[in-house]
Design an enzyme around this catalytic site. Structure first.
Site, PDB file in Angstrom:
ATOM      1  N   GLY A  94      36.019   6.236  62.088  1.00  0.00           N
ATOM      2  CA  GLY A  94      35.817   6.699  63.463  1.00  0.00           C
ATOM      3  C   GLY A  94      36.461   5.783  64.487  1.00  0.00           C
ATOM      4  O   GLY A  94      37.012   4.730  64.172  1.00  0.00           O
ATOM      5  N   ARG A  97      37.033   1.516  68.589  1.00  0.00           N
ATOM      6  CA  ARG A  97      37.364   0.876  69.871  1.00  0.00           C
ATOM      7  C   ARG A  97      38.130   1.841  70.769  1.00  0.00           C
ATOM      8  O   ARG A  97      38.865   1.405  71.651  1.00  0.00           O
ATOM      9  CB  ARG A  97      38.193  -0.372  69.632  1.00  0.00           C
ATOM     10  CG  ARG A  97      39.439  -0.113  68.797  1.00  0.00           C
ATOM     11  CD  ARG A  97      40.369  -1.274  68.830  1.00  0.00           C
ATOM     12  NE  ARG A  97      41.453  -1.075  67.873  1.00  0.00           N
ATOM     13  CZ  ARG A  97      42.502  -1.857  67.798  1.00  0.00           C
ATOM     14  NH1 ARG A  97      42.612  -2.891  68.604  1.00  0.00           N
ATOM     15  NH2 ARG A  97      43.447  -1.627  66.924  1.00  0.00           N
ATOM     16  N   LYS A 117      42.619   3.326  73.840  1.00  0.00           N
ATOM     17  CA  LYS A 117      42.445   2.429  72.689  1.00  0.00           C
ATOM     18  C   LYS A 117      42.198   1.014  73.220  1.00  0.00           C
ATOM     19  O   LYS A 117      42.982   0.522  74.029  1.00  0.00           O
ATOM     20  CB  LYS A 117      43.723   2.466  71.850  1.00  0.00           C
ATOM     21  CG  LYS A 117      43.642   1.823  70.488  1.00  0.00           C
ATOM     22  CD  LYS A 117      44.838   2.304  69.663  1.00  0.00           C
ATOM     23  CE  LYS A 117      44.994   1.613  68.350  1.00  0.00           C
ATOM     24  NZ  LYS A 117      46.103   2.191  67.575  1.00  0.00           N
ATOM     25  N   GLY A 130      35.874  -4.145  69.421  1.00  0.00           N
ATOM     26  CA  GLY A 130      36.179  -2.997  70.280  1.00  0.00           C
ATOM     27  C   GLY A 130      37.344  -3.222  71.222  1.00  0.00           C
ATOM     28  O   GLY A 130      37.683  -2.354  72.014  1.00  0.00           O
ATOM     29  N   ARG A 187      42.819  14.201  62.192  1.00  0.00           N
ATOM     30  CA  ARG A 187      43.418  13.414  61.120  1.00  0.00           C
ATOM     31  C   ARG A 187      43.012  14.002  59.776  1.00  0.00           C
ATOM     32  O   ARG A 187      41.999  14.706  59.689  1.00  0.00           O
ATOM     33  CB  ARG A 187      42.905  11.963  61.193  1.00  0.00           C
ATOM     34  CG  ARG A 187      43.071  11.316  62.557  1.00  0.00           C
ATOM     35  CD  ARG A 187      42.086  10.149  62.720  1.00  0.00           C
ATOM     36  NE  ARG A 187      42.083   9.624  64.081  1.00  0.00           N
ATOM     37  CZ  ARG A 187      42.773   8.565  64.499  1.00  0.00           C
ATOM     38  NH1 ARG A 187      43.503   7.903  63.642  1.00  0.00           N
ATOM     39  NH2 ARG A 187      42.720   8.177  65.748  1.00  0.00           N
ATOM     40  N   ASP A 256      43.369   8.195  57.395  1.00  0.00           N
ATOM     41  CA  ASP A 256      42.899   8.295  58.791  1.00  0.00           C
ATOM     42  C   ASP A 256      44.052   8.105  59.772  1.00  0.00           C
ATOM     43  O   ASP A 256      43.886   8.329  60.967  1.00  0.00           O
ATOM     44  CB  ASP A 256      41.784   7.279  59.070  1.00  0.00           C
ATOM     45  CG  ASP A 256      42.172   5.869  58.662  1.00  0.00           C
ATOM     46  OD1 ASP A 256      42.486   5.676  57.473  1.00  0.00           O
ATOM     47  OD2 ASP A 256      42.183   4.978  59.524  1.00  0.00           O
ATOM     48  N   ASN A 257      45.198   7.688  59.278  1.00  0.00           N
ATOM     49  CA  ASN A 257      46.358   7.520  60.157  1.00  0.00           C
ATOM     50  C   ASN A 257      47.395   8.615  59.913  1.00  0.00           C
ATOM     51  O   ASN A 257      48.585   8.420  60.172  1.00  0.00           O
ATOM     52  CB  ASN A 257      46.989   6.143  59.941  1.00  0.00           C
ATOM     53  CG  ASN A 257      46.087   5.021  60.439  1.00  0.00           C
ATOM     54  OD1 ASN A 257      45.230   5.245  61.297  1.00  0.00           O
ATOM     55  ND2 ASN A 257      46.259   3.829  59.909  1.00  0.00           N
ATOM     56  N   ASP A 266      49.216   5.926  65.275  1.00  0.00           N
ATOM     57  CA  ASP A 266      48.649   4.604  64.961  1.00  0.00           C
ATOM     58  C   ASP A 266      49.701   3.593  64.499  1.00  0.00           C
ATOM     59  O   ASP A 266      49.789   3.238  63.331  1.00  0.00           O
ATOM     60  CB  ASP A 266      47.510   4.722  63.934  1.00  0.00           C
ATOM     61  CG  ASP A 266      46.187   5.021  64.629  1.00  0.00           C
ATOM     62  OD1 ASP A 266      46.140   4.985  65.877  1.00  0.00           O
ATOM     63  OD2 ASP A 266      45.194   5.305  63.934  1.00  0.00           O
TER      64      ASP A 266
HETATM   65  P1  AMP Z   1      43.415   1.115  62.300  1.00  0.00           P
HETATM   66  O1  AMP Z   1      43.723   0.077  61.278  1.00  0.00           O
HETATM   67  O2  AMP Z   1      43.846   0.760  63.688  1.00  0.00           O
HETATM   68  O3  AMP Z   1      43.854   2.480  61.894  1.00  0.00           O
HETATM   69  O4  AMP Z   1      41.828   1.141  62.399  1.00  0.00           O
HETATM   70  C1  AMP Z   1      40.994   1.381  61.302  1.00  0.00           C
HETATM   71  C2  AMP Z   1      39.568   1.446  61.764  1.00  0.00           C
HETATM   72  O5  AMP Z   1      39.145   0.203  62.309  1.00  0.00           O
HETATM   73  C3  AMP Z   1      39.293   2.472  62.849  1.00  0.00           C
HETATM   74  O6  AMP Z   1      38.023   3.003  62.597  1.00  0.00           O
HETATM   75  C4  AMP Z   1      39.309   1.646  64.111  1.00  0.00           C
HETATM   76  O7  AMP Z   1      38.576   2.240  65.148  1.00  0.00           O
HETATM   77  C5  AMP Z   1      38.658   0.353  63.626  1.00  0.00           C
HETATM   78  N1  AMP Z   1      39.021  -0.824  64.425  1.00  0.00           N
HETATM   79  C6  AMP Z   1      40.212  -1.469  64.437  1.00  0.00           C
HETATM   80  N2  AMP Z   1      40.162  -2.537  65.265  1.00  0.00           N
HETATM   81  C7  AMP Z   1      38.934  -2.552  65.820  1.00  0.00           C
HETATM   82  C8  AMP Z   1      38.268  -3.412  66.755  1.00  0.00           C
HETATM   83  N3  AMP Z   1      38.873  -4.459  67.304  1.00  0.00           N
HETATM   84  N4  AMP Z   1      36.991  -3.105  67.076  1.00  0.00           N
HETATM   85  C9  AMP Z   1      36.361  -2.067  66.523  1.00  0.00           C
HETATM   86  N5  AMP Z   1      36.925  -1.229  65.645  1.00  0.00           N
HETATM   87  C10 AMP Z   1      38.199  -1.461  65.277  1.00  0.00           C
HETATM   88 MG    MG Z   2      43.965   4.211  62.707  1.00  0.00          MG
END
Ligand code: AMP
Ligand code: MG
Length: 484
Positions: A94, A97, A117, A130, A187, A256-257, A266
């Site tokens: 989900g 952030r 984001k 976040g 996604r 998820d991407n 992403d």
């Molecule tokens: P990503 O690697 O950017 O595709 O993110 C994978 C998951 O990690 C997703 O659920 C993002 O919302 C979560 N996520 C990434 N960075 C953060 C962060 N700094 N704080 C909270 N959730 C994060």
């Molecule tokens: Mg992502």
């Protein structure tokens, strides 16, 4: 409009996603930021959205872009999704952030998500803070614009704002927020999340929403859910072929991407290959090279198999029949991908039709010589204009032998062939060292290199004087970090 434009006149937001599948998002507000300030605004994209760029720069615009003040009646939400990360299923990822600000119908009548984001912790945040840092958010801006200018379907950034906070990473870094525009944020992982709950009504509502929004012609198929699957397979096969043809490595092709719309999404540790090598990977977290350049088609198909599994109950109540129907569509991925790749290669080589053996031989030569993938195709068109490419190669005889066969396969009007090649083979891609240079400068407060880079990347096919440094590979191994 002026800088004093009231909030309600900037965008007219809709929330068709939240209405269609209310259980797939939670109402959530952005964190408060001490001193939000625009770093970059995408004026071209603002115009596409039908919003006055100048008004977005005003206080109401900035307050909106960081999610602080939204028009009355608008509810920002965090979206739920699951996903396979490096092959391991995570049932609840989900928007940890991120927030969906709302949907906007643009000037071309396309529905687009406005998404923030780095907007603070949400109920999906798990261990994360976040937040996001200036460097990675500007990287997403730059890469999205580069892909867009290359004609590749992608989400784009409307803006990056500094939040005025320092955030803790390996060091303290200036915090930022990215305002992203996407055809949607549906996604593969969204479908996985719903499938895991076993709620077939929500699954059907989600699929109906996806069809209406992205693949409405699936409704004309005898089985619209199979039609949806077929179309996602097709747009992803086409997308990955486009990536491969410019040497783009996504770096984190988790389910998820991967979008249902067929847009690239992403941008984390992504980068373009310099020397042509299918094994190229840049990401520091991709230890085994799962998401290496040459693996991307295979991984996309694997991800699409996961999507197919989620759709089975909609495709046919008889599971065996559903599996058979879905498998037949998935098998098409390889054919569709190969056709798109071969057609794209033919265009890159100026060939009137695909010649898999001839083009593979050249790629093998590039691989052996560790030659630059992007520049090589401009060497070939230059040869057609009278500058031989042979001196670019260590094994000149091998190139000569290949070149004779290549030239024999081309049409008679060499100038026209060279021009056509130059329209599909970029001179300028986001070279890793130029991206790092621009992001480092921006993190330190100097935005000039970033603007110059964006300007170069906006016209990737036109060679311009004085920009040679943007056309050259940087040399040396490059490592990208996860970018959170
Ligand atoms: P990503 O690697 O950017 O595709 O993110 C994978 C998951 O990690 C997703 O659920 C993002 O919302 C979560 N996520 C990434 N960075 C953060 C962060 N700094 N704080 C909270 N959730 C994060
Ligand atoms: Mg992502």
């Amino acid at each position: 409009m002026t800088a004093a434009t009231p909030l309600s006149e900037l965008f007219e937001f809709d929330d068709s996603y939240a209405r269609a599948v209310p259980s797939l998002s939670v109402a959530w507000k952005a964190a408060a930021f001490p001193a939000p300030r625009l770093l970059v605004l995408n004026e071209e994209l603002a115009a596409e959205l039908g919003v006055d760029a100048e008004a977005l720069c005003g206080p109401a615009g900035v307050a909106l872009l960081v999610g602080q003040e939204v028009p009355e009646g608008v509810t920002t939400v965090a979206q739920a999704y699951a996903g396979h990360q490096f092959g391991t299923y995570v049932p609840r990822l989900g928007d940890g952030r991120a927030l969906l600000l709302g949907e906007v119908v643009d000037t071309a009548d396309r529905r687009r998500d406005l998404h923030l984001k780095g907007a603070g912790r949400t109920p999906f945040a798990r261990g994360g803070d976040g937040k996001a840092a200036v460097g990675p958010m500007l990287r997403e801006y730059v890469m999205g614009e580069a892909m867009h200018a290359l004609g590749i379907p992608t989400t784009r950034a409307l803006a990056v704002l500094a939040t005025g906070e320092q955030i803790a990473r390996e060091t303290l870094l200036p915090g930022a927020l990215l305002v992203r525009v996407a055809a949607s944020h549906l996604r593969v992982g969204t479908f996985q999340y719903v499938a895991a709950t076993g709620d077939s009504d929500v699954l059907r509502a989600l699929a109906d929403h996806a069809i209406a929004r992205h693949h409405p012609d699936a409704l004309e198929d005898p089985n619209p859910y199979l039609g949806l699957y077929r179309r996602v397979v097709d747009v992803q096969a086409d997308l990955i072929a486009r990536w491969m043809l410019v040497g783009f490595i996504h770096g984190v092709m988790n389910t998820d991407n991967m979008t249902i719309s067929g847009e690239t999404i992403d941008y984390g540790p992504c980068a373009f290959v310099d020397a042509f090598d299918p094994a190229t990977k840049f990401s520091s977290i991709d230890h085994r090279g799962r998401y290496a350049y040459g693996n991307q088609p295979r991984i996309a198909q694997w991800n699409l198999a996961r999507l197919g599994e989620t759709l089975l109950p909609l495709i046919d109540p008889d599971t065996d029949a559903a599996v058979e129907a879905a498998s037949a569509q998935l098998t098409r991925f390889a054919e569709r991908y190969e056709a798109a790749w071969q057609e794209g290669l033919a265009a890159k080589f100026g060939l009137p039709e695909p010649d898999p053996e001839l083009t593979r031989a050249f790629l093998e030569l590039l691989h052996v010589e560790k030659a630059d993938f992007t520049q090589a195709f401009r060497w070939l068109s230059a040869q057609l204009r009278g500058t031989p490419a042979r001196d670019r190669f260590l094994d000149r005889e091998a190139f000569d032998a290949w070149s004779v066969r290549w030239e024999a396969a081309l049409g008679p009007d060499r100038a026209a062939v060279a021009d056509a090649m130059d329209r599909v083979n970029p001179v300028y891609i986001p070279r890793n060292h130029k991206v790092e240079e621009a992001l480092d400068a921006a993190t330190a407060g100097d935005l000039a290199p970033l603007h110059r880079l964006l300007d170069v990347l906006a016209r990737p096919f036109d060679e311009r004087p004085g920009l040679q440094e943007y056309a050259e590979p940087g040399g040396g191994p490059h490592v990208t970090y996860c970018g959170t």
